[in-house]
Design a protein around this motif. Structure first.
Motif, PDB file in Angstrom:
ATOM      1  N   SER A  17       1.445  -0.986   0.081  1.00 16.74           N
ATOM      2  CA  SER A  17      -0.105   0.193  -0.092  1.00 16.74           C
ATOM      3  C   SER A  17       0.758   1.346   0.062  1.00 16.74           C
ATOM      4  CB  SER A  17      -0.591   0.153   0.804  1.00 16.74           C
ATOM      5  OG  SER A  17       0.106   0.045   2.596  1.00 16.74           O
ATOM      6  N   THR A  18       0.330   2.502  -0.716  1.00 19.71           N
ATOM      7  CA  THR A  18       1.182   3.326  -0.715  1.00 19.71           C
ATOM      8  C   THR A  18       0.823   4.253   0.435  1.00 19.71           C
ATOM      9  OG1 THR A  18      -0.809   4.676  -1.128  1.00 19.71           O
ATOM     10  CG2 THR A  18       0.277   3.755  -2.799  1.00 19.71           C
ATOM     11  N   LEU A  19       2.389   5.198   0.665  1.00 20.60           N
ATOM     12  CA  LEU A  19       1.617   5.962   1.921  1.00 20.60           C
ATOM     13  C   LEU A  19       0.668   6.902   2.135  1.00 20.60           C
ATOM     14  CD1 LEU A  19       3.320   7.320   4.394  1.00 20.60           C
ATOM     15  CD2 LEU A  19       4.388   9.457   2.902  1.00 20.60           C
ATOM     16  N   GLY A  20      -0.021   7.281   1.275  1.00 17.18           N
ATOM     17  CA  GLY A  20      -1.295   7.690   0.937  1.00 17.18           C
ATOM     18  C   GLY A  20      -2.927   7.305   1.962  1.00 17.18           C
ATOM     19  N   GLN A  21      -2.191   5.857   1.001  1.00 15.58           N
ATOM     20  CA  GLN A  21      -3.210   5.083   1.726  1.00 15.58           C
ATOM     21  C   GLN A  21      -3.023   4.619   2.883  1.00 15.58           C
ATOM     22  OE1 GLN A  21      -2.201   1.708  -1.469  1.00 15.58           O
ATOM     23  NE2 GLN A  21      -3.954   2.068  -2.317  1.00 15.58           N
ATOM     24  N   ARG A  22      -2.395   4.472   3.638  1.00 20.19           N
ATOM     25  CA  ARG A  22      -1.507   4.027   5.347  1.00 20.19           C
ATOM     26  C   ARG A  22      -1.992   5.489   5.894  1.00 20.19           C
ATOM     27  NH1 ARG A  22       4.141   1.263   4.364  1.00 20.19           N
ATOM     28  NH2 ARG A  22       4.038  -0.034   2.265  1.00 20.19           N
ATOM     29  N   SER A  23      -2.117   6.460   5.527  1.00 23.75           N
ATOM     30  CA  SER A  23      -2.402   8.263   5.851  1.00 23.75           C
ATOM     31  C   SER A  23      -3.785   8.141   6.155  1.00 23.75           C
ATOM     32  CB  SER A  23      -2.090   9.087   5.744  1.00 23.75           C
ATOM     33  OG  SER A  23      -0.611   9.188   5.670  1.00 23.75           O
ATOM     34  N   SER A  24      -5.110   7.519   5.129  1.00 22.03           N
ATOM     35  CA  SER A  24      -6.097   7.606   5.392  1.00 22.03           C
ATOM     36  C   SER A  24      -6.456   6.392   5.982  1.00 22.03           C
ATOM     37  CB  SER A  24      -6.497   6.985   3.732  1.00 22.03           C
ATOM     38  OG  SER A  24      -8.232   6.458   3.938  1.00 22.03           O
ATOM     39  N   ASP A  25      -5.856   4.846   5.722  1.00 26.01           N
ATOM     40  CA  ASP A  25      -6.758   4.510   7.344  1.00 26.01           C
ATOM     41  C   ASP A  25      -6.029   4.441   8.286  1.00 26.01           C
ATOM     42  OD1 ASP A  25      -6.810   1.814   5.233  1.00 26.01           O
ATOM     43  OD2 ASP A  25      -5.360   1.496   5.449  1.00 26.01           O
ATOM     44  N   LYS A  81      -9.865  -3.438  20.745  1.00 28.04           N
ATOM     45  CA  LYS A  81      -8.564  -2.427  19.886  1.00 28.04           C
ATOM     46  C   LYS A  81      -8.829  -2.400  18.457  1.00 28.04           C
ATOM     47  CE  LYS A  81      -4.459  -3.839  20.421  1.00 28.04           C
ATOM     48  NZ  LYS A  81      -3.173  -4.200  20.788  1.00 28.04           N
ATOM     49  N   VAL A  82      -8.753  -1.780  17.958  1.00 28.69           N
ATOM     50  CA  VAL A  82      -9.095  -0.835  16.314  1.00 28.69           C
ATOM     51  C   VAL A  82      -7.944  -1.585  15.565  1.00 28.69           C
ATOM     52  CG1 VAL A  82     -10.755   0.703  14.627  1.00 28.69           C
ATOM     53  CG2 VAL A  82     -10.712   0.690  17.292  1.00 28.69           C
ATOM     54  N   THR A  83      -7.637  -1.749  14.321  1.00 26.35           N
ATOM     55  CA  THR A  83      -6.837  -1.728  13.287  1.00 26.35           C
ATOM     56  C   THR A  83      -8.036  -2.220  11.823  1.00 26.35           C
ATOM     57  OG1 THR A  83      -5.652  -3.506  14.406  1.00 26.35           O
ATOM     58  CG2 THR A  83      -5.334  -3.368  11.705  1.00 26.35           C
ATOM     59  N   THR A  84      -7.017  -0.596  10.684  1.00 26.53           N
ATOM     60  CA  THR A  84      -7.755  -0.542   9.318  1.00 26.53           C
ATOM     61  C   THR A  84      -6.797  -1.176   8.620  1.00 26.53           C
ATOM     62  OG1 THR A  84      -9.192   1.036  10.547  1.00 26.53           O
ATOM     63  CG2 THR A  84      -8.957   0.775   8.142  1.00 26.53           C
ATOM     64  N   GLU A  85      -7.124  -1.524   7.668  1.00 23.82           N
ATOM     65  CA  GLU A  85      -5.857  -1.538   6.504  1.00 23.82           C
ATOM     66  C   GLU A  85      -6.906  -1.776   5.342  1.00 23.82           C
ATOM     67  OE1 GLU A  85      -2.539  -1.897   5.406  1.00 23.82           O
ATOM     68  OE2 GLU A  85      -3.116  -3.013   7.331  1.00 23.82           O
ATOM     69  N   ARG A  86      -6.066  -0.463   4.093  1.00 22.96           N
ATOM     70  CA  ARG A  86      -7.135  -0.470   2.948  1.00 22.96           C
ATOM     71  C   ARG A  86      -8.504  -0.310   3.171  1.00 22.96           C
ATOM     72  NH1 ARG A  86      -4.231  -4.794   2.155  1.00 22.96           N
ATOM     73  NH2 ARG A  86      -6.196  -6.043   1.995  1.00 22.96           N
ATOM     74  N   GLU A 104     -22.875  -1.024  14.923  1.00 21.51           N
ATOM     75  CA  GLU A 104     -23.397   0.108  14.966  1.00 21.51           C
ATOM     76  C   GLU A 104     -22.387   1.647  14.325  1.00 21.51           C
ATOM     77  OE1 GLU A 104     -26.561   1.116  17.067  1.00 21.51           O
ATOM     78  OE2 GLU A 104     -27.732  -0.723  16.739  1.00 21.51           O
ATOM     79  N   VAL A 105     -21.426   2.020  15.564  1.00 19.24           N
ATOM     80  CA  VAL A 105     -21.293   2.278  15.555  1.00 19.24           C
ATOM     81  C   VAL A 105     -20.025   2.893  14.422  1.00 19.24           C
ATOM     82  CG1 VAL A 105     -18.948   4.144  16.998  1.00 19.24           C
ATOM     83  CG2 VAL A 105     -21.287   3.469  17.948  1.00 19.24           C
ATOM     84  N   VAL A 106     -19.786   2.028  13.870  1.00 22.72           N
ATOM     85  CA  VAL A 106     -18.168   1.508  13.193  1.00 22.72           C
ATOM     86  C   VAL A 106     -18.713   1.674  11.765  1.00 22.72           C
ATOM     87  CG1 VAL A 106     -16.196   0.373  12.507  1.00 22.72           C
ATOM     88  CG2 VAL A 106     -17.070   0.539  14.684  1.00 22.72           C
ATOM     89  N   THR A 107     -20.183   0.381  11.765  1.00 24.31           N
ATOM     90  CA  THR A 107     -20.387   0.804   9.956  1.00 24.31           C
ATOM     91  C   THR A 107     -20.309   2.497   9.800  1.00 24.31           C
ATOM     92  OG1 THR A 107     -22.389  -0.594  10.559  1.00 24.31           O
ATOM     93  CG2 THR A 107     -20.677  -1.657   9.735  1.00 24.31           C
ATOM     94  N   ALA A 108     -21.249   2.995  11.156  1.00 20.02           N
ATOM     95  CA  ALA A 108     -21.150   3.981  10.533  1.00 20.02           C
ATOM     96  C   ALA A 108     -20.505   5.546  10.248  1.00 20.02           C
ATOM     97  CB  ALA A 108     -22.788   4.469  11.123  1.00 20.02           C
ATOM     98  N   THR A 109     -19.353   4.990  10.341  1.00 19.33           N
ATOM     99  CA  THR A 109     -17.926   5.888   9.985  1.00 19.33           C
ATOM    100  C   THR A 109     -17.242   6.430   9.251  1.00 19.33           C
ATOM    101  OG1 THR A 109     -17.302   4.848  12.596  1.00 19.33           O
ATOM    102  CG2 THR A 109     -15.427   6.145  11.804  1.00 19.33           C
ATOM    103  N   SER A 110     -17.273   7.461   9.243  1.00 15.23           N
ATOM    104  CA  SER A 110     -16.460   7.964   7.899  1.00 15.23           C
ATOM    105  C   SER A 110     -15.757   7.306   7.043  1.00 15.23           C
ATOM    106  CB  SER A 110     -16.326   9.441   7.321  1.00 15.23           C
ATOM    107  OG  SER A 110     -16.552   9.997   6.226  1.00 15.23           O
ATOM    108  N   GLY A 111     -15.792   6.456   5.834  1.00 20.95           N
ATOM    109  CA  GLY A 111     -14.201   5.885   5.348  1.00 20.95           C
ATOM    110  C   GLY A 111     -14.298   4.176   5.152  1.00 20.95           C
ATOM    111  N   VAL A 112     -15.185   3.671   6.433  1.00 18.91           N
ATOM    112  CA  VAL A 112     -15.179   2.017   6.591  1.00 18.91           C
ATOM    113  C   VAL A 112     -15.880   1.668   5.975  1.00 18.91           C
ATOM    114  CG1 VAL A 112     -15.719   0.411   7.926  1.00 18.91           C
ATOM    115  CG2 VAL A 112     -15.054   2.576   9.426  1.00 18.91           C
ATOM    116  N   GLN A 113     -15.143   1.139   4.822  1.00 19.15           N
ATOM    117  CA  GLN A 113     -15.364   0.611   3.999  1.00 19.15           C
ATOM    118  C   GLN A 113     -16.265  -1.070   4.098  1.00 19.15           C
ATOM    119  OE1 GLN A 113     -12.783   0.059   0.410  1.00 19.15           O
ATOM    120  NE2 GLN A 113     -11.885   1.944   1.000  1.00 19.15           N
ATOM    121  N   LYS A 114     -15.748  -1.269   5.065  1.00 24.47           N
ATOM    122  CA  LYS A 114     -15.904  -3.224   5.258  1.00 24.47           C
ATOM    123  C   LYS A 114     -15.441  -3.282   6.992  1.00 24.47           C
ATOM    124  CE  LYS A 114     -14.881  -7.991   4.817  1.00 24.47           C
ATOM    125  NZ  LYS A 114     -13.727  -8.788   3.887  1.00 24.47           N
TER     126      LYS A 114
END
Length: 210
Positions: free
Chosen positions: A119-127, A150-155, A174-184
């Motif tokens: 993944s690019t630096l930009g993708q990791r920053s977004s995560d 404990k929360v971890t985000t990847e792509r 409910e909280v996580v899936t409603a968060t902006s940027g969460v795809q899955k």
């Protein structure tokens, strides 16, 4: 004397503020220092130490075997290990899993490594931004203990770990899936009963350390 009392009160106030972040703080009662647990990290102190050791050993052994070939994140919670990131081949993916499975105290491994370019630096920053948003939203949800997760985000995929009740798991979903940027959302949660949670929170901190 008044100044000393004011400083003492201020000190306790600051400790209480820290407790909101860490879930645990020392409290001065009758000249004795006591530890107050605030329903935060539900692992025993010994397990927390083991998890930190697992992450350190796993990362070192992966680096020794793969070097900079791939981008791999190791997350350990209650001796269960989550592998996320990217590796260049299926062989490398299986190698990493084998390396981690052989680390002392590892109970199980969830291999979520993707066979693809790093993944690019930009993708990791977004995560990283998504992770921050999720954590903030968990804090804002007054009916949840954010430090129990404990929360971890990847792509764009959020991985949620922790020891929680079914009610907490469903509410966090409910909280996580409603968060902006969460795809899955991938839940790697150990479900405990409400009674078990009550007993856990009533248990003295020195007993938890045993």
């Amino acid at each position: 004397m008044k100044t000393l009392i004011q400083k003492s009160v201020l000190g306790l106030t600051l400790l209480a503020a820290v407790a909101g972040l860490s879930g645990c703080f020392p409290l001065l009662v009758g000249g004795a220092v006591t530890t107050v647990m605030v329903a935060s990290d539900r692992r025993t102190p010994g397990t927390v130490v083991e998890d930190n050791g697992i992450q350190l050993k796993a990362n070192n052994r992966i680096d020794d075997s793969l070097g900079d070939r791939g981008h791999i994140d190791v997350t350990a919670y209650n001796r269960q290990v989550l592998l996320t990131g990217e590796v260049p081949s299926e062989q490398d993916k299986q190698l990493v899993e084998k390396i981690v499975a052989n680390v002392e105290n590892v109970r199980s491994v969830l291999n979520e490594l993707a066979v693809m370019g790093n993944s690019t630096l930009g993708q990791r920053s977004s995560d990283a931004l998504v992770t921050s948003r999720v954590k903030a939203n968990l804090v804002d949800a007054k009916d949840l203990y954010a430090n129990a997760f404990k929360v971890t985000t990847e792509r764009g995929t959020v991985y949620l770990m922790g020891r929680v009740t079914k009610r907490e798991a469903d509410r966090a979903t409910e909280v996580v899936t409603a968060t902006s940027g969460v795809q899955k959302l991938v839940r790697i949660l150990e479900i405990i009963s409400e009674d078990e949670l009550v007993r856990m929170m009533q248990q003295p901190s020195d007993a938890k350390a045993q």
